[in-house]
Write an enzyme that holds these catalytic residues in place. Structure first.
Site, PDB file in Angstrom:
ATOM      1  N   LYS A  35       0.968  -1.198   0.049  1.00 55.93           N
ATOM      2  CA  LYS A  35       0.078   0.040  -0.048  1.00 55.93           C
ATOM      3  C   LYS A  35       0.650   1.250   0.033  1.00 55.93           C
ATOM      4  O   LYS A  35       2.092   1.190   0.351  1.00 55.93           O
ATOM      5  CB  LYS A  35      -0.672   0.164   1.157  1.00 55.93           C
ATOM      6  CG  LYS A  35      -0.097  -0.033   2.532  1.00 55.93           C
ATOM      7  CD  LYS A  35      -1.213  -0.368   3.726  1.00 55.93           C
ATOM      8  CE  LYS A  35      -0.478  -0.569   5.154  1.00 55.93           C
ATOM      9  NZ  LYS A  35      -1.117  -1.134   6.347  1.00 55.93           N
ATOM     10  N   ARG A 130     -10.498  -0.900  15.572  1.00 61.50           N
ATOM     11  CA  ARG A 130     -10.512   0.007  14.386  1.00 61.50           C
ATOM     12  C   ARG A 130     -11.477  -0.489  13.104  1.00 61.50           C
ATOM     13  O   ARG A 130     -12.621  -0.437  13.087  1.00 61.50           O
ATOM     14  CB  ARG A 130      -9.380   0.192  13.789  1.00 61.50           C
ATOM     15  CG  ARG A 130      -8.987   1.363  13.122  1.00 61.50           C
ATOM     16  CD  ARG A 130      -7.405   1.334  12.535  1.00 61.50           C
ATOM     17  NE  ARG A 130      -6.928   0.028  12.010  1.00 61.50           N
ATOM     18  CZ  ARG A 130      -5.650   0.233  11.570  1.00 61.50           C
ATOM     19  NH1 ARG A 130      -4.841   0.901  11.489  1.00 61.50           N
ATOM     20  NH2 ARG A 130      -5.261  -1.224  11.065  1.00 61.50           N
ATOM     21  N   TYR A 258      16.093  29.316   9.390  1.00 64.91           N
ATOM     22  CA  TYR A 258      14.969  30.100   9.960  1.00 64.91           C
ATOM     23  C   TYR A 258      14.758  30.128  11.562  1.00 64.91           C
ATOM     24  O   TYR A 258      15.238  29.091  11.915  1.00 64.91           O
ATOM     25  CB  TYR A 258      13.794  29.457   9.372  1.00 64.91           C
ATOM     26  CG  TYR A 258      13.462  29.733   8.152  1.00 64.91           C
ATOM     27  CD1 TYR A 258      13.226  31.024   7.429  1.00 64.91           C
ATOM     28  CD2 TYR A 258      13.610  28.632   7.143  1.00 64.91           C
ATOM     29  CE1 TYR A 258      13.044  31.240   6.219  1.00 64.91           C
ATOM     30  CE2 TYR A 258      13.310  28.920   5.936  1.00 64.91           C
ATOM     31  CZ  TYR A 258      12.947  30.203   5.204  1.00 64.91           C
ATOM     32  OH  TYR A 258      12.632  30.632   3.969  1.00 64.91           O
ATOM     33  N   MET A 306      12.293  24.048   3.235  1.00 63.79           N
ATOM     34  CA  MET A 306      11.554  23.406   2.565  1.00 63.79           C
ATOM     35  C   MET A 306      12.360  22.346   1.346  1.00 63.79           C
ATOM     36  O   MET A 306      12.313  21.566   0.796  1.00 63.79           O
ATOM     37  CB  MET A 306      10.530  24.182   1.613  1.00 63.79           C
ATOM     38  CG  MET A 306       9.547  23.510   0.875  1.00 63.79           C
ATOM     39  SD  MET A 306       8.564  24.406  -0.471  1.00 63.79           S
ATOM     40  CE  MET A 306       7.452  25.371   0.723  1.00 63.79           C
TER      41      MET A 306
HETATM   42  C1  LIG Z   1      -0.304  -2.176   6.857  1.00 66.80           C
HETATM   43  C2  LIG Z   1      -0.870  -3.448   7.195  1.00 66.80           C
HETATM   44  C3  LIG Z   1      -0.081  -4.542   7.410  1.00 66.80           C
HETATM   45  C4  LIG Z   1       1.407  -4.488   7.387  1.00 66.80           C
HETATM   46  O1  LIG Z   1       2.074  -3.820   8.444  1.00 66.80           O
HETATM   47  P1  LIG Z   1       3.516  -3.660   8.931  1.00 66.80           P
HETATM   48  O2  LIG Z   1       3.636  -3.228  10.359  1.00 66.80           O
HETATM   49  O3  LIG Z   1       4.347  -2.608   7.956  1.00 66.80           O
HETATM   50  O4  LIG Z   1       4.246  -4.925   8.483  1.00 66.80           O
HETATM   51  C5  LIG Z   1      -0.547  -5.697   7.820  1.00 66.80           C
HETATM   52  N1  LIG Z   1      -1.884  -6.026   7.803  1.00 66.80           N
HETATM   53  C6  LIG Z   1      -2.688  -4.768   7.636  1.00 66.80           C
HETATM   54  C7  LIG Z   1      -4.105  -5.362   7.758  1.00 66.80           C
HETATM   55  C8  LIG Z   1      -2.192  -3.559   7.354  1.00 66.80           C
HETATM   56  O5  LIG Z   1      -3.190  -2.648   7.002  1.00 66.80           O
END
Ligand SMILES: *Cc1c(COP(=O)(O)O)cnc(C)c1O
Length: 362
Positions: A35, A130, A258, A306
């Site tokens: 992702k 969640r 800055y 930046m």
């Molecule tokens: C992002 C995600 C993972 C991967 O988690 P890591 O800590 O990066 O290994 C696994 N399962 C779900 C449901 C996720 O959303």
């Protein structure tokens, strides 16, 4: 695109890290989590590198899955599933597996005629609060799916909330609740993210077909505080590089950057590196955050701008304009930089902006 600043993506590190996952849990199938553009590494590059090592690619949203589908023959899973009927139809048509975590999704499935060719993952909430069906609804939802909706395959999953906290007993409780729920169902199961793979063997039983879901460890970072991927046997897949574009000598008492937040306590040599928060280098990185200049550690001083940062090169010999700076990656763990910036490696890696070219290296 500036030539001087780029994120180098190491194919050999990706191969190595995937092998580490395979060796840790040989009985499991691997759902590689790609992702957010493969945690900022570039999803096409990462998928091509990992295809021969893993069994499935997992993304968060359907848009990500569709982009991947264009070039990838592997199974693809959408971790947040579909949000409406149109997404459900597209997922079914494109042979994209979906997580089912909420009642509105179950309702959509119940009136959808083409579920027999879908792979569905039923997510139960074992304490993360969640996504996922509450424990009390699990049996009912499981029955609705397995007896009425009848997908081609059904995998049972949950997510660990605290697997990176080795002292906490939360994971042990979640694992035990999950293992009880799935007991006797004879379905494939999936509980582990990277931390579960690395630290919680009881989350990966051999009793049922097992899927693990590694993300961050594939990219060479550790999920654990006060450690680094290198210490845990992983290799950094992204090395963020730039160069020195300015040098100046300043007197004791002069300030840099800055807000004039840093003042020299001795005559100092200041180097300017062409990278800033516009590239995804964290603005919260504090004075003292390490930067590798010509292979030696130099502390960041003053505020991150930046497009630039300033580093104290007084103790680094012979630096010239055009010399290499490494912000994180090989030789400097992103986890360490993240600690100095009050965040985690995940945020640093995914935060690299489009202005930074990704260059693939062997
Ligand atoms: C992002 C995600 C993972 C991967 O988690 P890591 O800590 O990066 O290994 C696994 N399962 C779900 C449901 C996720 O959303």
């Amino acid at each position: 695109m500036r030539q001087s600043c780029y994120a180098e993506i190491s194919l050999s590190a990706l191969h190595h890290n995937a092998r580490v996952v395979r060796e840790k849990i040989p009985h499991a199938k691997i759902a590689a989590v790609v992702k957010a553009d493969a945690y900022g590494h570039g999803v096409k590059t990462v998928v091509a590198a990992l295809e021969k090592h893993v069994d499935l690619f997992a993304v968060a949203y359907l848009e990500e899955a569709l982009e991947l589908r264009l070039s990838c023959q592997h199974p693809i899973l959408v971790l947040e599933g579909f949000f409406d009927q149109q997404e459900l139809e597209v997922a079914a048509k494109q042979n994209i597996a979906c997580v089912v975590h909420s009642a509105y999704q179950l309702a959509l499935l119940e009136s959808f005629p083409c579920t027999e060719n879908m792979d569905l993952w039923l997510k139960v909430d074992t304490g993360m609060n969640r996504l996922g069906f509450p424990l009390g609804e699990f049996q009912k939802v499981y029955m609705a799916l397995s007896a009425n909706i009848k997908p081609r395959s059904l995998t049972l999953m949950s997510h660990l909330s605290s697997a990176d906290e080795l002292e906490s007993d939360v994971s042990a409780r979640q694992i035990s609740v999950f293992n009880k729920l799935v007991s006797g169902k004879n379905k494939a199961v999936s509980l582990s993210n990277s931390a579960g793979i690395m630290a919680w063997p009881s989350a990966n039983t051999e009793q049922y077909p097992q899927w693990v879901r590694p993300g961050i460890m594939l990219y060479g970072c550790t999920p654990f505080d006060n450690s680094s991927g290198a210490e845990d046997g992983l290799q950094a897949a992204m090395t963020l590089r730039s160069t020195i574009i300015g040098l100046r000598e300043i007197e004791t008492g002069e300030s840099v950057g800055y807000g004039a937040t840093w003042q020299a306590e001795r005559p100092s040599r200041i180097g300017v590196v062409a990278i800033g928060y516009g590239d995804g280098y964290p603005r919260h990185a504090k004075t003292g955050t390490p930067v590798l200049v010509n292979g030696q550690r130099a502390p960041l001083v003053g505020r991150v701008s930046m497009d630039m940062i300033t580093v104290d090169l007084t103790d680094v010999e012979g630096v010239e304009i055009g010399d290499a700076a490494i912000l994180w990656g090989q030789g400097l763990p992103a986890e360490e930089v993240a600690r100095h910036a009050g965040t985690i490696s995940y945020e640093l890696l995914t935060g690299i902006t489009a202005r930074v070219a990704r260059r693939v290296a062997e």
